[in-house]
Design a protein around this motif. Structure first.
Motif, PDB file in Angstrom:
ATOM      1  N   GLN A  65       0.837  -1.114   0.065  1.00 13.55           N
ATOM      2  CA  GLN A  65      -0.206  -0.034   0.052  1.00 13.55           C
ATOM      3  C   GLN A  65       0.676   1.300  -0.002  1.00 13.55           C
ATOM      4  O   GLN A  65       0.250   2.423  -0.380  1.00 13.55           O
ATOM      5  N   ASP A  66       1.984   1.198   0.706  1.00 13.17           N
ATOM      6  CA  ASP A  66       2.889   2.396   0.651  1.00 13.17           C
ATOM      7  C   ASP A  66       4.122   2.266  -0.592  1.00 13.17           C
ATOM      8  O   ASP A  66       5.041   3.282  -0.498  1.00 13.17           O
ATOM      9  N   HIS A  67       3.848   1.580  -1.360  1.00 15.15           N
ATOM     10  CA  HIS A  67       4.617   1.630  -2.769  1.00 15.15           C
ATOM     11  C   HIS A  67       4.750   2.702  -3.199  1.00 15.15           C
ATOM     12  O   HIS A  67       3.458   3.369  -3.609  1.00 15.15           O
ATOM     13  N   PRO A  68       5.685   3.487  -3.615  1.00 15.80           N
ATOM     14  CA  PRO A  68       5.584   4.705  -4.362  1.00 15.80           C
ATOM     15  C   PRO A  68       5.078   4.668  -5.752  1.00 15.80           C
ATOM     16  O   PRO A  68       4.432   5.662  -6.223  1.00 15.80           O
ATOM     17  N   LEU A  69       4.955   3.562  -6.289  1.00 19.86           N
ATOM     18  CA  LEU A  69       4.440   3.569  -7.819  1.00 19.86           C
ATOM     19  C   LEU A  69       2.851   3.614  -7.770  1.00 19.86           C
ATOM     20  O   LEU A  69       2.250   3.812  -8.520  1.00 19.86           O
ATOM     21  N   ARG A  70       2.227   3.275  -6.347  1.00 19.26           N
ATOM     22  CA  ARG A  70       0.833   3.472  -6.403  1.00 19.26           C
ATOM     23  C   ARG A  70       0.486   4.942  -6.498  1.00 19.26           C
ATOM     24  O   ARG A  70      -0.533   5.247  -7.477  1.00 19.26           O
ATOM     25  N   ASN A  71       1.208   5.925  -5.872  1.00 26.28           N
ATOM     26  CA  ASN A  71       0.940   7.366  -5.980  1.00 26.28           C
ATOM     27  C   ASN A  71       1.081   7.594  -7.600  1.00 26.28           C
ATOM     28  O   ASN A  71       0.484   8.682  -8.181  1.00 26.28           O
ATOM     29  N   LEU A  72       2.248   7.303  -8.074  1.00 28.32           N
ATOM     30  CA  LEU A  72       2.498   7.520  -9.418  1.00 28.32           C
ATOM     31  C   LEU A  72       1.442   6.840 -10.601  1.00 28.32           C
ATOM     32  O   LEU A  72       1.072   7.833 -11.479  1.00 28.32           O
ATOM     33  N   ARG A  73       1.041   5.865 -10.361  1.00 23.27           N
ATOM     34  CA  ARG A  73      -0.076   5.065 -11.179  1.00 23.27           C
ATOM     35  C   ARG A  73      -1.405   6.165 -11.055  1.00 23.27           C
ATOM     36  O   ARG A  73      -1.808   6.535 -12.073  1.00 23.27           O
ATOM     37  N   ALA A  74      -1.763   6.837  -9.982  1.00 25.54           N
ATOM     38  CA  ALA A  74      -3.036   7.411  -9.727  1.00 25.54           C
ATOM     39  C   ALA A  74      -2.701   8.771 -10.604  1.00 25.54           C
ATOM     40  O   ALA A  74      -3.615   9.279 -11.228  1.00 25.54           O
ATOM     41  N   VAL A  75      -1.447   9.264 -10.364  1.00 25.54           N
ATOM     42  CA  VAL A  75      -1.286  10.662 -11.172  1.00 25.54           C
ATOM     43  C   VAL A  75      -1.210  10.337 -12.536  1.00 25.54           C
ATOM     44  O   VAL A  75      -1.768  11.190 -13.425  1.00 25.54           O
ATOM     45  N   VAL A  76      -0.535   9.312 -13.038  1.00 24.30           N
ATOM     46  CA  VAL A  76      -0.559   9.002 -14.585  1.00 24.30           C
ATOM     47  C   VAL A  76      -1.749   8.618 -15.056  1.00 24.30           C
ATOM     48  O   VAL A  76      -2.416   9.214 -16.180  1.00 24.30           O
ATOM     49  N   ASP A  77      -2.882   7.893 -14.270  1.00 25.37           N
ATOM     50  CA  ASP A  77      -4.023   7.609 -14.926  1.00 25.37           C
ATOM     51  C   ASP A  77      -4.887   9.167 -14.997  1.00 25.37           C
ATOM     52  O   ASP A  77      -5.641   9.114 -16.035  1.00 25.37           O
ATOM     53  N   ILE A  78      -4.796   9.966 -14.055  1.00 25.70           N
ATOM     54  CA  ILE A  78      -5.256  11.205 -14.261  1.00 25.70           C
ATOM     55  C   ILE A  78      -5.102  12.054 -15.525  1.00 25.70           C
ATOM     56  O   ILE A  78      -5.775  12.404 -16.170  1.00 25.70           O
TER      57      ILE A  78
ATOM     58  N   ARG B   6       7.798   9.655  -3.311  1.00 28.71           N
ATOM     59  CA  ARG B   6       8.711   8.855  -4.208  1.00 28.71           C
ATOM     60  C   ARG B   6       9.219   7.839  -3.473  1.00 28.71           C
ATOM     61  O   ARG B   6       9.380   6.669  -4.064  1.00 28.71           O
ATOM     62  N   TRP B   7       9.551   7.805  -2.254  1.00 27.81           N
ATOM     63  CA  TRP B   7      10.237   6.440  -1.541  1.00 27.81           C
ATOM     64  C   TRP B   7       9.139   6.077  -0.487  1.00 27.81           C
ATOM     65  O   TRP B   7       8.465   6.784  -0.067  1.00 27.81           O
ATOM     66  N   SER B   8       9.212   4.717  -0.363  1.00 23.02           N
ATOM     67  CA  SER B   8       8.380   4.190   0.397  1.00 23.02           C
ATOM     68  C   SER B   8       8.624   4.412   2.151  1.00 23.02           C
ATOM     69  O   SER B   8       9.785   4.571   2.388  1.00 23.02           O
ATOM     70  N   THR B   9       7.711   4.547   3.021  1.00 22.57           N
ATOM     71  CA  THR B   9       7.878   4.791   4.108  1.00 22.57           C
ATOM     72  C   THR B   9       7.868   3.646   5.160  1.00 22.57           C
ATOM     73  O   THR B   9       7.994   3.772   6.289  1.00 22.57           O
ATOM     74  N   ALA B  10       7.951   2.628   4.435  1.00 27.91           N
ATOM     75  CA  ALA B  10       7.951   1.330   5.581  1.00 27.91           C
ATOM     76  C   ALA B  10       9.255   1.028   5.903  1.00 27.91           C
ATOM     77  O   ALA B  10      10.224   1.268   5.124  1.00 27.91           O
TER      78      ALA B  10
END
Length: 362
Positions: free
Chosen positions: A23-36, A358-362
């Motif tokens: 859930q905290d992988h940085p690609l999750r946020n990037l995927r959401a931005v790219v989809d928009i 950009r970086w995971s917080t885990a």
């Protein structure tokens, strides 16, 4: 008790692909931005395809896959397709299911002219720029410009005389020997038969000449984001000509400053910027400088010369991570598309750092 090394293949999987991505992988946020961003391009992408006929691979997936290739330094589209097939993270980012079939690598080549061209990549670049502007990350007053060498995918052995009198190879085979020792070779008399748009060029006096292109970036100085990009054939004036074009279409505020290195300290370039209402903060040459005390005496001049070096971070990332050190394609139109898309990917990673995801917080 020691466990036995026995692999029992399960018939069913009870975890979805979505569950396997942290859930905290940085690609999750990037995927959401790219989809928009891709959603805003929906009408533009729809216009590229016919209303009837066989259903194609969604263009959004090809663009996401191209973004994965840049971000993870995958050297070829053949290898990209292989990694999407077995890498669950890439498969999820592109939009494939666990059992979804990956397309053939030749699909990228088939869509090069229609989808993966300069017009679409620049449109994506501008969408990323609009997002940065919406987040108030951009400066409209202070900029920096620079160019960098992009090595062409062409061999010096195929840099032959235009009149066709070059001597034949001394031996046969896949990689024949060519003896050009003592021969004066230049762009006026020779041309590459592999990539006719590539030019023999060197960045500095101590460097060796090579077949290459030039990439250009206009950077705003607040956060180091690229606001305009170009790729051109290599020549002694290409950097200044590209800079004038980018500044004319991007810098609109009167009195804005543009920092640059000594290569831009030419009277014609300095005069052109002042005619556009832009203050040239160009590093002075030791002799014959076009920059006078009106500019160098201003405290902002020294600040611009210091911050302009950040543009090298753009080129450094684009070459070491983004694969722009040596182009994957032949011909200026394809090199332009690769350059613009790579700079757009850099902007996304830079914005990821600024936003903190950009970086995971885990």
């Amino acid at each position: 008790m020691r466990g036995a090394d026995i692999t029992q293949h399960e018939l069913f999987s009870y975890r979805t692909l979505e569950d396997r991505i942290p859930q905290d992988h940085p690609l999750r946020n990037l995927r959401a931005v790219v989809d928009i961003l891709l959603k805003t391009m929906d009408g533009e992408l729809a216009a590229l395809y016919a209303k009837t006929g066989r259903v194609s691979i969604p263009p959004e997936r090809l663009l996401r896959a191209s973004l994965i290739q840049v971000l993870f330094s995958i050297r070829s589209e053949r290898q990209l397709v292989q990694q999407i097939d077995y890498n669950l993270l890439y498969r999820w980012f592109v939009g494939l299911t666990l059992d979804g079939e990956v397309w053939d690598h030749s699909t990228f080549s088939a869509n090069r002219e229609r989808l993966l061209n300069e017009r679409i990549t620049r449109s994506f670049f501008e969408r990323v720029l609009a997002l940065a502007e919406w987040q108030q990350l951009l400066s409209d007053e202070h900029f920096s410009v620079d160019g960098t060498l992009i090595e062409a995918r062409a061999s010096m052995k195929r840099f032959e005389k235009k009149d066709g009198t070059s001597p034949p190879p001394t031996d046969g085979g896949r990689n024949p020997s060519v003896d050009f020792k003592g021969e004066t070779r230049g762009n006026d008399t020779h041309a590459s038969t592999t990539d006719p748009d590539a030019r023999l060029y060197k960045k500095s006096a101590g460097d060796k000449s090579r077949l290459c292109y030039l990439g250009h970036a206009l950077m705003e100085n607040r956060h180091g984001l690229v606001v305009d990009a170009e790729a051109t054939v290599a020549s002694g004036t290409a950097e200044r000509e590209a800079a004038k074009r980018m500044i004319a279409r991007t810098v609109s505020k009167s009195g804005a400053t543009v920092g640059a290195d000594k290569g831009y300290d030419v009277a014609e370039f300095v005069a052109a910027l002042r005619l556009q209402g832009v203050t040239p903060h160009v590093a002075q040459k030791a002799k014959g400088s076009a920059i006078d005390g009106r500019t160098t005496g201003h405290p902002g001049y020294r600040t611009s010369l210091k911050i302009r070096k950040r543009v090298e971070e753009v080129f450094g990332w684009s070459k070491t991570v983004g694969g722009l050190r040596k182009t994957r394609f032949r011909g200026l139109p394809k090199v332009k598309a690769q350059t613009i898309f790579t700079f757009a990917a850099y902007k996304l990673t830079r914005m990821g750092s600024l936003f903190g995801w950009r970086w995971s917080t885990a």
